[in-house]
Design a protein around this motif. Structure first.
Motif, PDB file in Angstrom:
ATOM      1  N   MET A   1       0.854  -1.186   0.000  1.00  0.00           N
ATOM      2  CA  MET A   1       0.000   0.000   0.000  1.00  0.00           C
ATOM      3  C   MET A   1       0.893   1.241   0.000  1.00  0.00           C
ATOM      4  O   MET A   1       1.960   1.235   0.595  1.00  0.00           O
ATOM      5  N   GLN A   2       0.407   2.269  -0.659  1.00  0.00           N
ATOM      6  CA  GLN A   2       1.151   3.521  -0.744  1.00  0.00           C
ATOM      7  C   GLN A   2       0.292   4.664  -0.190  1.00  0.00           C
ATOM      8  O   GLN A   2      -0.881   4.803  -0.543  1.00  0.00           O
ATOM      9  N   GLU A   3       0.899   5.468   0.674  1.00  0.00           N
ATOM     10  CA  GLU A   3       0.200   6.630   1.231  1.00  0.00           C
ATOM     11  C   GLU A   3       0.149   7.715   0.173  1.00  0.00           C
ATOM     12  O   GLU A   3       1.169   8.110  -0.370  1.00  0.00           O
ATOM     13  N   ILE A   4      -1.058   8.232  -0.093  1.00  0.00           N
ATOM     14  CA  ILE A   4      -1.159   9.318  -1.062  1.00  0.00           C
ATOM     15  C   ILE A   4      -1.816  10.569  -0.483  1.00  0.00           C
ATOM     16  O   ILE A   4      -1.699  11.642  -1.061  1.00  0.00           O
ATOM     17  N   ILE A   5      -2.486  10.434   0.664  1.00  0.00           N
ATOM     18  CA  ILE A   5      -3.066  11.591   1.347  1.00  0.00           C
ATOM     19  C   ILE A   5      -2.836  11.431   2.842  1.00  0.00           C
ATOM     20  O   ILE A   5      -2.916  10.326   3.372  1.00  0.00           O
ATOM     21  N   ARG A   6      -2.562  12.552   3.518  1.00  0.00           N
ATOM     22  CA  ARG A   6      -2.513  12.581   4.987  1.00  0.00           C
ATOM     23  C   ARG A   6      -3.282  13.826   5.419  1.00  0.00           C
ATOM     24  O   ARG A   6      -2.903  14.951   5.094  1.00  0.00           O
ATOM     25  N   THR A   7      -4.379  13.614   6.147  1.00  0.00           N
ATOM     26  CA  THR A   7      -5.238  14.735   6.521  1.00  0.00           C
ATOM     27  C   THR A   7      -6.076  14.392   7.740  1.00  0.00           C
ATOM     28  O   THR A   7      -6.249  13.225   8.071  1.00  0.00           O
ATOM     29  N   ASN A   8      -6.615  15.406   8.398  1.00  0.00           N
ATOM     30  CA  ASN A   8      -7.595  15.195   9.470  1.00  0.00           C
ATOM     31  C   ASN A   8      -9.006  15.497   8.951  1.00  0.00           C
ATOM     32  O   ASN A   8      -9.953  15.417   9.694  1.00  0.00           O
ATOM     33  N   ASP A   9      -9.130  15.868   7.689  1.00  0.00           N
ATOM     34  CA  ASP A   9     -10.416  16.234   7.099  1.00  0.00           C
ATOM     35  C   ASP A   9     -11.184  14.967   6.697  1.00  0.00           C
ATOM     36  O   ASP A   9     -10.865  14.331   5.682  1.00  0.00           O
ATOM     37  N   ILE A  10     -12.199  14.627   7.473  1.00  0.00           N
ATOM     38  CA  ILE A  10     -12.937  13.398   7.205  1.00  0.00           C
ATOM     39  C   ILE A  10     -13.746  13.469   5.909  1.00  0.00           C
ATOM     40  O   ILE A  10     -14.050  12.447   5.305  1.00  0.00           O
ATOM     41  N   VAL A  11     -14.075  14.670   5.465  1.00  0.00           N
ATOM     42  CA  VAL A  11     -14.796  14.826   4.203  1.00  0.00           C
ATOM     43  C   VAL A  11     -13.880  14.447   3.033  1.00  0.00           C
ATOM     44  O   VAL A  11     -14.292  13.730   2.120  1.00  0.00           O
ATOM     45  N   VAL A  12     -12.635  14.906   3.072  1.00  0.00           N
ATOM     46  CA  VAL A  12     -11.658  14.554   2.031  1.00  0.00           C
ATOM     47  C   VAL A  12     -11.449  13.041   2.008  1.00  0.00           C
ATOM     48  O   VAL A  12     -11.440  12.420   0.951  1.00  0.00           O
ATOM     49  N   LEU A  13     -11.298  12.450   3.187  1.00  0.00           N
ATOM     50  CA  LEU A  13     -11.092  11.006   3.257  1.00  0.00           C
ATOM     51  C   LEU A  13     -12.294  10.240   2.717  1.00  0.00           C
ATOM     52  O   LEU A  13     -12.137   9.259   1.983  1.00  0.00           O
ATOM     53  N   SER A  14     -13.482  10.682   3.043  1.00  0.00           N
ATOM     54  CA  SER A  14     -14.697  10.030   2.575  1.00  0.00           C
ATOM     55  C   SER A  14     -14.815  10.115   1.052  1.00  0.00           C
ATOM     56  O   SER A  14     -15.157   9.129   0.390  1.00  0.00           O
ATOM     57  N   ARG A  54      -1.437   0.604  -8.325  1.00  0.00           N
ATOM     58  CA  ARG A  54      -2.455   1.480  -8.926  1.00  0.00           C
ATOM     59  C   ARG A  54      -2.395   2.899  -8.361  1.00  0.00           C
ATOM     60  O   ARG A  54      -3.321   3.693  -8.549  1.00  0.00           O
ATOM     61  N   ALA A  55      -1.301   3.231  -7.691  1.00  0.00           N
ATOM     62  CA  ALA A  55      -1.162   4.545  -7.058  1.00  0.00           C
ATOM     63  C   ALA A  55      -1.198   5.683  -8.080  1.00  0.00           C
ATOM     64  O   ALA A  55      -1.806   6.726  -7.820  1.00  0.00           O
ATOM     65  N   ASP A  56      -0.564   5.500  -9.236  1.00  0.00           N
ATOM     66  CA  ASP A  56      -0.579   6.560 -10.260  1.00  0.00           C
ATOM     67  C   ASP A  56      -2.004   6.812 -10.757  1.00  0.00           C
ATOM     68  O   ASP A  56      -2.414   7.963 -10.921  1.00  0.00           O
ATOM     69  N   GLU A  57      -2.738   5.748 -10.981  1.00  0.00           N
ATOM     70  CA  GLU A  57      -4.130   5.874 -11.417  1.00  0.00           C
ATOM     71  C   GLU A  57      -4.963   6.569 -10.335  1.00  0.00           C
ATOM     72  O   GLU A  57      -5.770   7.456 -10.630  1.00  0.00           O
ATOM     73  N   ALA A  58      -4.747   6.198  -9.086  1.00  0.00           N
ATOM     74  CA  ALA A  58      -5.472   6.811  -7.972  1.00  0.00           C
ATOM     75  C   ALA A  58      -5.169   8.308  -7.893  1.00  0.00           C
ATOM     76  O   ALA A  58      -6.075   9.117  -7.674  1.00  0.00           O
ATOM     77  N   ARG A  59      -3.907   8.669  -8.071  1.00  0.00           N
ATOM     78  CA  ARG A  59      -3.524  10.091  -8.057  1.00  0.00           C
ATOM     79  C   ARG A  59      -4.245  10.865  -9.167  1.00  0.00           C
ATOM     80  O   ARG A  59      -4.723  11.975  -8.940  1.00  0.00           O
ATOM     81  N   ARG A  60      -4.324  10.282 -10.353  1.00  0.00           N
ATOM     82  CA  ARG A  60      -5.009  10.955 -11.471  1.00  0.00           C
ATOM     83  C   ARG A  60      -6.488  11.173 -11.136  1.00  0.00           C
ATOM     84  O   ARG A  60      -7.035  12.251 -11.393  1.00  0.00           O
ATOM     85  N   ILE A  61      -7.114  10.159 -10.573  1.00  0.00           N
ATOM     86  CA  ILE A  61      -8.533  10.262 -10.212  1.00  0.00           C
ATOM     87  C   ILE A  61      -8.742  11.364  -9.183  1.00  0.00           C
ATOM     88  O   ILE A  61      -9.665  12.177  -9.302  1.00  0.00           O
ATOM     89  N   LEU A  62      -7.892  11.423  -8.175  1.00  0.00           N
ATOM     90  CA  LEU A  62      -8.016  12.439  -7.128  1.00  0.00           C
ATOM     91  C   LEU A  62      -7.735  13.838  -7.675  1.00  0.00           C
ATOM     92  O   LEU A  62      -8.406  14.802  -7.293  1.00  0.00           O
ATOM     93  N   LYS A  63      -6.775  13.963  -8.586  1.00  0.00           N
ATOM     94  CA  LYS A  63      -6.512  15.263  -9.225  1.00  0.00           C
ATOM     95  C   LYS A  63      -7.724  15.723 -10.015  1.00  0.00           C
ATOM     96  O   LYS A  63      -8.122  16.888  -9.940  1.00  0.00           O
ATOM     97  N   ASP A  64      -8.314  14.802 -10.794  1.00  0.00           N
ATOM     98  CA  ASP A  64      -9.499  15.130 -11.592  1.00  0.00           C
ATOM     99  C   ASP A  64     -10.671  15.560 -10.716  1.00  0.00           C
ATOM    100  O   ASP A  64     -11.524  16.332 -11.139  1.00  0.00           O
ATOM    101  N   ALA A  65     -10.709  15.063  -9.478  1.00  0.00           N
ATOM    102  CA  ALA A  65     -11.790  15.403  -8.545  1.00  0.00           C
ATOM    103  C   ALA A  65     -11.495  16.689  -7.768  1.00  0.00           C
ATOM    104  O   ALA A  65     -12.284  17.080  -6.905  1.00  0.00           O
ATOM    105  N   GLY A  66     -10.363  17.319  -8.056  1.00  0.00           N
ATOM    106  CA  GLY A  66     -10.036  18.582  -7.388  1.00  0.00           C
ATOM    107  C   GLY A  66      -9.299  18.435  -6.071  1.00  0.00           C
ATOM    108  O   GLY A  66      -9.223  19.384  -5.291  1.00  0.00           O
ATOM    109  N   LEU A  67      -8.742  17.257  -5.822  1.00  0.00           N
ATOM    110  CA  LEU A  67      -8.040  17.019  -4.555  1.00  0.00           C
ATOM    111  C   LEU A  67      -6.519  17.051  -4.707  1.00  0.00           C
ATOM    112  O   LEU A  67      -5.809  16.534  -3.849  1.00  0.00           O
TER     113      LEU A  67
END
Length: 77
Positions: A1-14, A54-67
């Motif tokens: 597993m690869q860490e791609i986000i670290r936050t306390n914002d539960i909305v971002v995590l959700s 699949r970390a690169d794909e996950a990063r692209r998806i999160l970028k496209d979602a504005g994260l």
């Protein structure tokens, strides 16, 4: 597993969890039980992890979602 986000914002995590589920990418939020130690104040950030291959794909998806601003620096291979 690869860490791609670290936050306390539960909305971002959700949102990140939902996006990964829709894409069929296995993910998990680590450090959720740390709230017991901190007294449920939300001070300690949670780590959002995705499948290593699949970390690169996950990063692209999160970028496209504005994260994009939430993403951790990409690890060197």
């Amino acid at each position: 597993m690869q860490e791609i986000i670290r936050t306390n914002d539960i909305v971002v995590l959700s949102l990140a969890e939902s996006l990964m589920k829709d894409a069929g990418i296995h993910s998990m939020v680590a450090d959720q039980s740390m709230s017991v130690l901190e007294g449920s104040l939300g001070l300690l950030p949670r780590r959002f992890l995705v499948e290593e291959d699949r970390a690169d794909e996950a990063r692209r998806i999160l970028k496209d979602a504005g994260l994009e601003a939430e993403l951790r620096p990409q690890r060197k291979s």
